[in-house]
Design a protein around this motif. Structure first.
Motif, mmCIF file in Angstrom:
data_model
loop_
_atom_site.group_PDB
_atom_site.id
_atom_site.type_symbol
_atom_site.label_atom_id
_atom_site.label_comp_id
_atom_site.label_asym_id
_atom_site.label_seq_id
_atom_site.Cartn_x
_atom_site.Cartn_y
_atom_site.Cartn_z
ATOM 1 N N UNK A 144 0.816 -1.213 0.000
ATOM 2 C CA UNK A 144 0.000 0.000 0.000
ATOM 3 C C UNK A 144 0.851 1.264 0.000
ATOM 4 N N UNK A 145 2.146 1.123 0.309
ATOM 5 C CA UNK A 145 3.029 2.289 0.286
ATOM 6 C C UNK A 145 3.345 2.740 -1.137
ATOM 7 N N UNK A 146 2.992 1.922 -2.132
ATOM 8 C CA UNK A 146 3.262 2.260 -3.530
ATOM 9 C C UNK A 146 2.082 3.003 -4.144
ATOM 10 N N UNK A 147 1.546 3.964 -3.415
ATOM 11 C CA UNK A 147 0.343 4.657 -3.875
ATOM 12 C C UNK A 147 0.590 5.421 -5.172
ATOM 13 N N UNK A 148 1.758 6.037 -5.309
ATOM 14 C CA UNK A 148 2.081 6.779 -6.527
ATOM 15 C C UNK A 148 2.843 5.869 -7.488
ATOM 16 N N UNK A 149 2.630 6.028 -8.801
ATOM 17 C CA UNK A 149 3.377 5.218 -9.769
ATOM 18 C C UNK A 149 4.881 5.388 -9.587
ATOM 19 N N UNK A 150 5.601 4.301 -9.759
ATOM 20 C CA UNK A 150 7.053 4.342 -9.648
ATOM 21 C C UNK A 150 7.671 3.773 -10.920
ATOM 22 N N UNK A 151 8.746 4.408 -11.361
ATOM 23 C CA UNK A 151 9.447 3.962 -12.562
ATOM 24 C C UNK A 151 10.802 3.392 -12.163
ATOM 25 N N UNK A 152 11.109 2.218 -12.703
ATOM 26 C CA UNK A 152 12.347 1.529 -12.370
ATOM 27 C C UNK A 152 13.154 1.272 -13.638
ATOM 28 N N UNK A 153 14.469 1.295 -13.481
ATOM 29 C CA UNK A 153 15.367 0.851 -14.545
ATOM 30 C C UNK A 153 16.065 -0.413 -14.061
ATOM 31 N N UNK A 154 15.837 -1.504 -14.765
ATOM 32 C CA UNK A 154 16.372 -2.797 -14.363
ATOM 33 C C UNK A 154 17.447 -3.238 -15.347
ATOM 34 N N UNK A 155 18.555 -3.714 -14.821
ATOM 35 C CA UNK A 155 19.627 -4.270 -15.640
ATOM 36 C C UNK A 155 19.856 -5.710 -15.214
ATOM 37 N N UNK A 201 24.613 -12.017 -22.229
ATOM 38 C CA UNK A 201 23.982 -10.805 -22.735
ATOM 39 C C UNK A 201 23.462 -9.981 -21.562
ATOM 40 N N UNK A 202 23.322 -8.685 -21.791
ATOM 41 C CA UNK A 202 22.814 -7.768 -20.775
ATOM 42 C C UNK A 202 21.555 -7.096 -21.307
ATOM 43 N N UNK A 203 20.541 -7.039 -20.460
ATOM 44 C CA UNK A 203 19.251 -6.464 -20.843
ATOM 45 C C UNK A 203 18.942 -5.276 -19.933
ATOM 46 N N UNK A 204 18.452 -4.211 -20.536
ATOM 47 C CA UNK A 204 18.078 -3.016 -19.771
ATOM 48 C C UNK A 204 16.618 -2.691 -20.051
ATOM 49 N N UNK A 205 15.843 -2.620 -18.979
ATOM 50 C CA UNK A 205 14.405 -2.405 -19.102
ATOM 51 C C UNK A 205 13.986 -1.236 -18.221
ATOM 52 N N UNK A 206 13.146 -0.372 -18.759
ATOM 53 C CA UNK A 206 12.522 0.686 -17.969
ATOM 54 C C UNK A 206 11.042 0.331 -17.848
ATOM 55 N N UNK A 207 10.558 0.256 -16.620
ATOM 56 C CA UNK A 207 9.183 -0.186 -16.389
ATOM 57 C C UNK A 207 8.533 0.690 -15.329
#
Length: 208
Positions: A8-19, A33-39
């Motif tokens: 419930x603490x994630x009330x506001x949208x959050x954007x993450x960059x995952x490698x 291989x290396x993958x980079x995702x923004x979600x």
């Protein structure tokens, strides 16, 4: 000192960059291989039965090395670039709630994708992909505990973490290789950060 995490603490949208880095070794051959995702992760609702509805949107995806397999994966993953999922109280993936939207995207993409890869993959491959979306619970197995969904829906919420005290658990990476599952014994340890309420979680897994 207990440091609980709550979805419930994630009330506001959050954007993450995952490698993430993958390493596949077969006999003497090795592929890395290396993958980079923004979600973007948005908490849509908390339901009366203590489950949560979450929207996951992939905003960008890049690979370090371009391969035919990665290109195919990127094309197929378009169907799951916007997922509405139900999680349990711990934040673990339970089910996908917008399968109809996924199938609609796939029907739009299917003719071009099948034509693009017809020299490498038979039509039956893509029919099986579609059936996995239609079958209850099957597509969830391909996402649970893997990739960005394994990171953002890792089931880390709802525990009272005590710094330096490990929280034991188990995970099964379903269909890790074809129909073979990979059972893991996990240990999650929290380390308090410099700011109040800030945590760093270290998760390790060993074969169970």
């Amino acid at each position: 000192m207990s440091l609980p995490l709550a979805l419930s603490s994630l009330a506001a949208p959050r954007t993450y960059q995952l490698t993430t880095t993958s390493l596949v070794r077969l006999n003497e051959a090795e592929e890395q291989n290396t993958y980079r995702t923004i979600v973007r992760q948005t908490l849509l609702a908390r339901k009366p039965n203590n489950t949560y509805q979450i929207l996951l949107e992939v905003l960008d995806f890049q690979t370090e090395k371009a391969t035919l397999f990665n290109e195919l994966a990127a094309d197929l993953n378009q169907v799951s670039n916007s997922l509405v999922v139900q999680t349990d109280v711990y934040g673990r993936l339970v089910r996908i709630e917008n399968k109809a939207d996924m199938l609609q995207v796939w029907q739009r993409l299917k003719p071009d994708v099948v034509k693009k890869y017809q020299q490498y993959y038979p039509p039956a491959f893509f029919e099986a992909f579609e059936q996995n979306m239609r079958a209850e619970g099957v597509f969830e197995k391909s996402l649970r505990h893997k990739g960005l969904h394994g990171v953002l829906l890792a089931g880390i919420y709802g525990y009272g973490y005590v710094p330096e005290a490990a929280v034991p658990g188990t995970r099964v990476l379903e269909q890790f290789f074809n129909n073979i599952d990979l059972p893991l014994q996990t240990s999650t340890r929290a380390v308090a950060g410099p700011e109040p309420g800030q945590l760093t979680l270290h998760l390790t897994g060993t074969l169970h």
